[in-house]
Design a protein around this motif. Structure first.
Motif, PDB file in Angstrom:
ATOM      1  N   MET A  11      34.295  21.775 -30.478  1.00 42.69           N
ATOM      2  CA  MET A  11      33.854  20.416 -30.778  1.00 42.69           C
ATOM      3  C   MET A  11      33.509  19.649 -29.506  1.00 42.69           C
ATOM      4  SD  MET A  11      33.389  19.859 -33.881  1.00 42.69           S
ATOM      5  CE  MET A  11      33.032  18.128 -33.576  1.00 42.69           C
ATOM      6  N   VAL A  12      34.317  19.831 -28.461  1.00 41.69           N
ATOM      7  CA  VAL A  12      34.035  19.172 -27.177  1.00 41.69           C
ATOM      8  C   VAL A  12      32.685  19.627 -26.644  1.00 41.69           C
ATOM      9  CG1 VAL A  12      34.722  19.012 -24.753  1.00 41.69           C
ATOM     10  CG2 VAL A  12      36.440  18.782 -26.552  1.00 41.69           C
ATOM     11  N   ALA A  13      32.437  20.938 -26.742  1.00 47.06           N
ATOM     12  CA  ALA A  13      31.164  21.477 -26.271  1.00 47.06           C
ATOM     13  C   ALA A  13      29.999  20.911 -27.074  1.00 47.06           C
ATOM     14  CB  ALA A  13      31.182  23.004 -26.376  1.00 47.06           C
ATOM     15  N   ILE A  14      30.162  20.809 -28.394  1.00 49.17           N
ATOM     16  CA  ILE A  14      29.104  20.282 -29.258  1.00 49.17           C
ATOM     17  C   ILE A  14      28.814  18.823 -28.932  1.00 49.17           C
ATOM     18  CG2 ILE A  14      28.533  19.648 -31.639  1.00 49.17           C
ATOM     19  CD1 ILE A  14      29.991  22.183 -32.544  1.00 49.17           C
ATOM     20  N   ILE A  15      29.860  18.007 -28.792  1.00 48.53           N
ATOM     21  CA  ILE A  15      29.691  16.579 -28.487  1.00 48.53           C
ATOM     22  C   ILE A  15      28.995  16.404 -27.136  1.00 48.53           C
ATOM     23  CG2 ILE A  15      30.925  14.443 -27.949  1.00 48.53           C
ATOM     24  CD1 ILE A  15      33.034  15.325 -30.021  1.00 48.53           C
ATOM     25  N   THR A  16      29.382  17.223 -26.169  1.00 44.97           N
ATOM     26  CA  THR A  16      28.760  17.147 -24.844  1.00 44.97           C
ATOM     27  C   THR A  16      27.268  17.448 -24.924  1.00 44.97           C
ATOM     28  OG1 THR A  16      30.833  17.870 -23.826  1.00 44.97           O
ATOM     29  CG2 THR A  16      28.848  18.016 -22.481  1.00 44.97           C
ATOM     30  N   MET A  17      26.916  18.469 -25.694  1.00 44.62           N
ATOM     31  CA  MET A  17      25.512  18.827 -25.855  1.00 44.62           C
ATOM     32  C   MET A  17      24.722  17.714 -26.559  1.00 44.62           C
ATOM     33  SD  MET A  17      25.074  21.655 -24.312  1.00 44.62           S
ATOM     34  CE  MET A  17      26.417  21.226 -23.179  1.00 44.62           C
ATOM     35  N   MET A  18      25.377  17.042 -27.505  1.00 43.92           N
ATOM     36  CA  MET A  18      24.722  15.924 -28.197  1.00 43.92           C
ATOM     37  C   MET A  18      24.394  14.803 -27.202  1.00 43.92           C
ATOM     38  SD  MET A  18      24.570  16.889 -31.357  1.00 43.92           S
ATOM     39  CE  MET A  18      25.363  17.974 -32.550  1.00 43.92           C
ATOM     40  N   PHE A  19      25.335  14.517 -26.305  1.00 44.47           N
ATOM     41  CA  PHE A  19      25.149  13.468 -25.305  1.00 44.47           C
ATOM     42  C   PHE A  19      24.000  13.824 -24.362  1.00 44.47           C
ATOM     43  CE2 PHE A  19      26.280   9.830 -22.954  1.00 44.47           C
ATOM     44  CZ  PHE A  19      26.306  10.137 -21.605  1.00 44.47           C
ATOM     45  N   ILE A  20      23.944  15.088 -23.957  1.00 40.36           N
ATOM     46  CA  ILE A  20      22.868  15.541 -23.082  1.00 40.36           C
ATOM     47  C   ILE A  20      21.522  15.445 -23.794  1.00 40.36           C
ATOM     48  CG2 ILE A  20      21.909  17.587 -21.944  1.00 40.36           C
ATOM     49  CD1 ILE A  20      24.752  18.359 -21.168  1.00 40.36           C
ATOM     50  N   TYR A  21      21.507  15.737 -25.098  1.00 40.71           N
ATOM     51  CA  TYR A  21      20.282  15.609 -25.893  1.00 40.71           C
ATOM     52  C   TYR A  21      19.725  14.187 -25.790  1.00 40.71           C
ATOM     53  CZ  TYR A  21      18.055  18.868 -29.191  1.00 40.71           C
ATOM     54  OH  TYR A  21      17.241  19.807 -29.775  1.00 40.71           O
ATOM     55  N   LYS A  79      27.615  24.937 -18.089  1.00 44.70           N
ATOM     56  CA  LYS A  79      28.150  23.728 -17.470  1.00 44.70           C
ATOM     57  C   LYS A  79      27.545  23.474 -16.107  1.00 44.70           C
ATOM     58  CE  LYS A  79      32.458  21.586 -15.904  1.00 44.70           C
ATOM     59  NZ  LYS A  79      33.945  21.632 -15.937  1.00 44.70           N
ATOM     60  N   LYS A  80      27.531  24.471 -15.237  1.00 44.21           N
ATOM     61  CA  LYS A  80      27.009  24.279 -13.887  1.00 44.21           C
ATOM     62  C   LYS A  80      25.512  23.967 -13.917  1.00 44.21           C
ATOM     63  CE  LYS A  80      28.879  26.615 -10.603  1.00 44.21           C
ATOM     64  NZ  LYS A  80      29.284  27.685  -9.645  1.00 44.21           N
ATOM     65  N   THR A  81      24.775  24.630 -14.808  1.00 46.60           N
ATOM     66  CA  THR A  81      23.341  24.349 -14.933  1.00 46.60           C
ATOM     67  C   THR A  81      23.108  22.903 -15.362  1.00 46.60           C
ATOM     68  OG1 THR A  81      22.880  26.652 -15.546  1.00 46.60           O
ATOM     69  CG2 THR A  81      21.199  25.022 -16.096  1.00 46.60           C
ATOM     70  N   ALA A  82      23.916  22.422 -16.322  1.00 49.42           N
ATOM     71  CA  ALA A  82      23.790  21.036 -16.783  1.00 49.42           C
ATOM     72  C   ALA A  82      24.106  20.055 -15.666  1.00 49.42           C
ATOM     73  CB  ALA A  82      24.718  20.799 -17.968  1.00 49.42           C
ATOM     74  N   MET A  83      25.124  20.345 -14.853  1.00 50.33           N
ATOM     75  CA  MET A  83      25.504  19.435 -13.770  1.00 50.33           C
ATOM     76  C   MET A  83      24.431  19.386 -12.683  1.00 50.33           C
ATOM     77  SD  MET A  83      29.631  20.071 -13.459  1.00 50.33           S
ATOM     78  CE  MET A  83      29.822  18.748 -12.253  1.00 50.33           C
ATOM     79  N   ILE A  84      23.840  20.531 -12.369  1.00 54.23           N
ATOM     80  CA  ILE A  84      22.736  20.553 -11.401  1.00 54.23           C
ATOM     81  C   ILE A  84      21.571  19.719 -11.934  1.00 54.23           C
ATOM     82  CG2 ILE A  84      20.991  22.017 -10.308  1.00 54.23           C
ATOM     83  CD1 ILE A  84      23.111  24.263 -10.277  1.00 54.23           C
ATOM     84  N   ALA A  85      21.281  19.882 -13.220  1.00 52.04           N
ATOM     85  CA  ALA A  85      20.184  19.134 -13.841  1.00 52.04           C
ATOM     86  C   ALA A  85      20.421  17.632 -13.775  1.00 52.04           C
ATOM     87  CB  ALA A  85      20.018  19.580 -15.292  1.00 52.04           C
ATOM     88  N   ILE A  86      21.649  17.208 -14.048  1.00 49.48           N
ATOM     89  CA  ILE A  86      21.976  15.786 -14.025  1.00 49.48           C
ATOM     90  C   ILE A  86      21.812  15.212 -12.619  1.00 49.48           C
ATOM     91  CG2 ILE A  86      23.881  14.137 -14.275  1.00 49.48           C
ATOM     92  CD1 ILE A  86      24.865  15.932 -16.617  1.00 49.48           C
ATOM     93  N   ALA A  87      22.226  15.970 -11.606  1.00 50.69           N
ATOM     94  CA  ALA A  87      22.070  15.518 -10.213  1.00 50.69           C
ATOM     95  C   ALA A  87      20.588  15.368  -9.862  1.00 50.69           C
ATOM     96  CB  ALA A  87      22.752  16.502  -9.271  1.00 50.69           C
ATOM     97  N   PHE A 192      23.350   8.858 -15.583  1.00 45.19           N
ATOM     98  CA  PHE A 192      23.408  10.169 -14.932  1.00 45.19           C
ATOM     99  C   PHE A 192      24.678  10.321 -14.098  1.00 45.19           C
ATOM    100  CE2 PHE A 192      18.679  10.687 -15.458  1.00 45.19           C
ATOM    101  CZ  PHE A 192      18.754  11.902 -16.134  1.00 45.19           C
ATOM    102  N   ALA A 193      25.015   9.277 -13.342  1.00 48.49           N
ATOM    103  CA  ALA A 193      26.209   9.351 -12.498  1.00 48.49           C
ATOM    104  C   ALA A 193      27.467   9.535 -13.344  1.00 48.49           C
ATOM    105  CB  ALA A 193      26.319   8.090 -11.640  1.00 48.49           C
ATOM    106  N   CYS A 194      27.581   8.759 -14.427  1.00 48.28           N
ATOM    107  CA  CYS A 194      28.752   8.873 -15.312  1.00 48.28           C
ATOM    108  C   CYS A 194      28.799  10.241 -15.990  1.00 48.28           C
ATOM    109  CB  CYS A 194      28.719   7.770 -16.367  1.00 48.28           C
ATOM    110  SG  CYS A 194      28.998   6.110 -15.716  1.00 48.28           S
ATOM    111  N   SER A 200      32.109  17.133 -15.321  1.00 49.91           N
ATOM    112  CA  SER A 200      32.889  17.935 -14.376  1.00 49.91           C
ATOM    113  C   SER A 200      34.315  18.162 -14.855  1.00 49.91           C
ATOM    114  CB  SER A 200      32.904  17.264 -12.998  1.00 49.91           C
ATOM    115  OG  SER A 200      33.595  16.023 -13.050  1.00 49.91           O
ATOM    116  N   PHE A 201      34.813  17.295 -15.759  1.00 46.02           N
ATOM    117  CA  PHE A 201      36.184  17.421 -16.258  1.00 46.02           C
ATOM    118  C   PHE A 201      36.258  18.117 -17.621  1.00 46.02           C
ATOM    119  CE2 PHE A 201      36.590  13.821 -13.325  1.00 46.02           C
ATOM    120  CZ  PHE A 201      37.684  14.235 -12.578  1.00 46.02           C
TER     121      PHE A 201
END
Length: 435
Positions: A11-21, A79-87, A192-194, A200-201
């Motif tokens: 569920m955490v993974a799904i919610i995170t993906m929704m936010f990135i969407y 996760k790492k790919t998403a964090m690089i993208a956000i930066a 993006f910063a948030c 990361s957590f």
């Protein structure tokens, strides 16, 4: 207990993906309303073509980053790919912020650079979101259902962005600058910063993707599947429709010359932003409702239905006169009220209900039966999102030469192709290939 923890992590993974969407849409949908500011500058002489160039640069990045993003997904994980993208996205928005300070063409070039950098960001994020939601849902209709629900978050951000920018712009003049919408850019950088800190957590376990490796999965195998190749073309033309319909409509309603919709110059940009935002609102509604039925209704049935309706709506819009008016709710710059707009605007906005389910449906149809080649196909799909830059650019060149409504021949032809794909092109005729 182990099962509970696994479900909680899912569920955490799904919610995170929704936010990135949602973040993907927020960044992407800055291009069209910001283009209104740049096209109003004396150096660009009101050209819709050059006004849409920021959108083109945003999507052009997909052509260069599509396959590398897929390789990053396999090499570094979700996760790492998403964090690089956000930066990267944070840097891109900051560069767009800087474009408000040089004058003339120099500022415009800086803006295009920022849009290009943001394109790298959203390409990487898209590469993470789509296959992960599909796999978290278990593939098939369930995977399609999660992608549709995630698309609702995407559409919510897409709804608010042109509305907010349109309200901030107010009346576009030759002295209007991108610095007039700095608050939107500050919000984007803050998001993006948030997101980087929060992500990361959050522990995200990469879904299993078969025995493929970064070396073997990027062979040409996805190209051996006819339905996948036709789906890749489908993604190209679909994104052109999704972006071109509201983007060109925004320009049409904002145009206070004889070519435009005839709105009052004092509030045309605000009304245009709100009407264009309504298109994304209807995409949100469509995706939200489809999320409840996607597990029971096939992707093919959805595609055949929505492409048929969209073709009819667009044909009527193209043939109707701008003197035929209707009422739509909009923000005029001072208050919310019902405003008179051409009927064609309402019909084009209604196309948002149709396009709402197309991305997830095409992705689902095109990757069905690919097995370990799904990741490779996803990278290729990301390259083809460049259609969201190329088709609207062609459409707006036609708008400059022949008029706004005739320019909708571009998305109309794209819709006809998508209908034919759902009719016959979706069939997997290469089932003998080991996956």
């Amino acid at each position: 207990m182990e099962t509970t923890n696994k479900q909680s992590g899912r569920m955490v993974a799904i919610i995170t993906m929704m936010f990135i969407y949602a973040m993907i849409s927020f960044v992407t949908n800055l291009a069209a309303p910001v283009g209104l500011i740049w096209k109003s500058q004396p150096e660009l002489m009101g050209s819709n073509f050059w006004g849409m160039m920021g959108n083109m640069m945003n999507f052009l990045a997909y052509l260069f980053m599509g396959i590398p993003a897929g390789k990053m997904l396999i090499s570094y994980g979700y996760k790492k790919t998403a964090m690089i993208a956000i930066a990267v996205g944070l840097v891109g928005v900051f560069v767009q912020f800087l474009s408000g300070y040089p004058t003339g063409i120099a500022g415009y070039v800086v803006y295009l650079l920022g849009a290009f950098i943001c394109g790298f960001c959203v390409c990487m994020l898209n590469t993470v979101v789509n296959p992960m939601l599909n796999l978290l849902g278990g593939g098939g209709n369930k995977g399609n259902q999660l992608n549709l629900i995630g698309g609702s978050c995407n559409s919510l951000a897409g709804t608010l962005t042109p509305m907010l920018v349109g309200a901030l712009i107010g009346t576009v003049t030759k002295t209007t600058s991108i610095s007039d919408i700095n608050i939107v850019l500050f919000i984007a950088m803050g998001v993006f910063a948030c997101a980087f800190v929060i992500l990361s957590f959050i522990p995200i376990k990469d879904p299993e993707m078969g025995k493929a490796t970064a070396d073997t999965v990027f062979e040409s195998s996805p190209w051996h599947f006819r339905h996948c190749v036709l789906g890749i073309i489908g993604i190209f033309v679909y994104v052109g429709v999704e972006v071109g319909v509201p983007g060109t409509l925004n320009f049409y309603l904002s145009d206070v010359t004889d070519k435009g919709a005839g709105l009052d110059a004092s509030n045309a940009p605000a009304i245009a932003g709100f009407v264009a935002g309504t298109y994304w609102l209807l995409m949100l509604i469509g995706r939200f409702l489809a999320g409840f039925i996607a597990s029971k209704v096939s992707s093919r049935t959805m595609m055949l239905t929505v492409t048929s309706v969209a073709i009819i709506l667009m044909l009527i819009a193209m043939l109707s006169s701008k003197q035929v008016l209707t009422h739509m709710p909009a923000f005029t710059g001072d208050s919310f009220m019902m405003v008179r707009v051409p009927l064609s605007a309402l019909l084009l906005v209604l196309c948002g209900l149709c396009t709402s389910v197309m991305w997830a449906s095409i992705f689902n149809l095109a990757t069905e039966g690919l097995g370990k080649y799904t990741a490779a196909a996803s990278g290729i799909f990301m390259m083809m999102v460049v259609g969201g830059g190329i088709l609207p650019l062609i459409q707006n060149h036609i708008a400059d030469v022949g008029g706004y409504m005739i320019s909708y021949i571009v998305p109309l032809l794209a819709l006809i192709y998508l209908f034919s794909y759902a009719l016959v092109g979706y069939k997997n005729v290469n089932k003998d290939i080991p996956v």
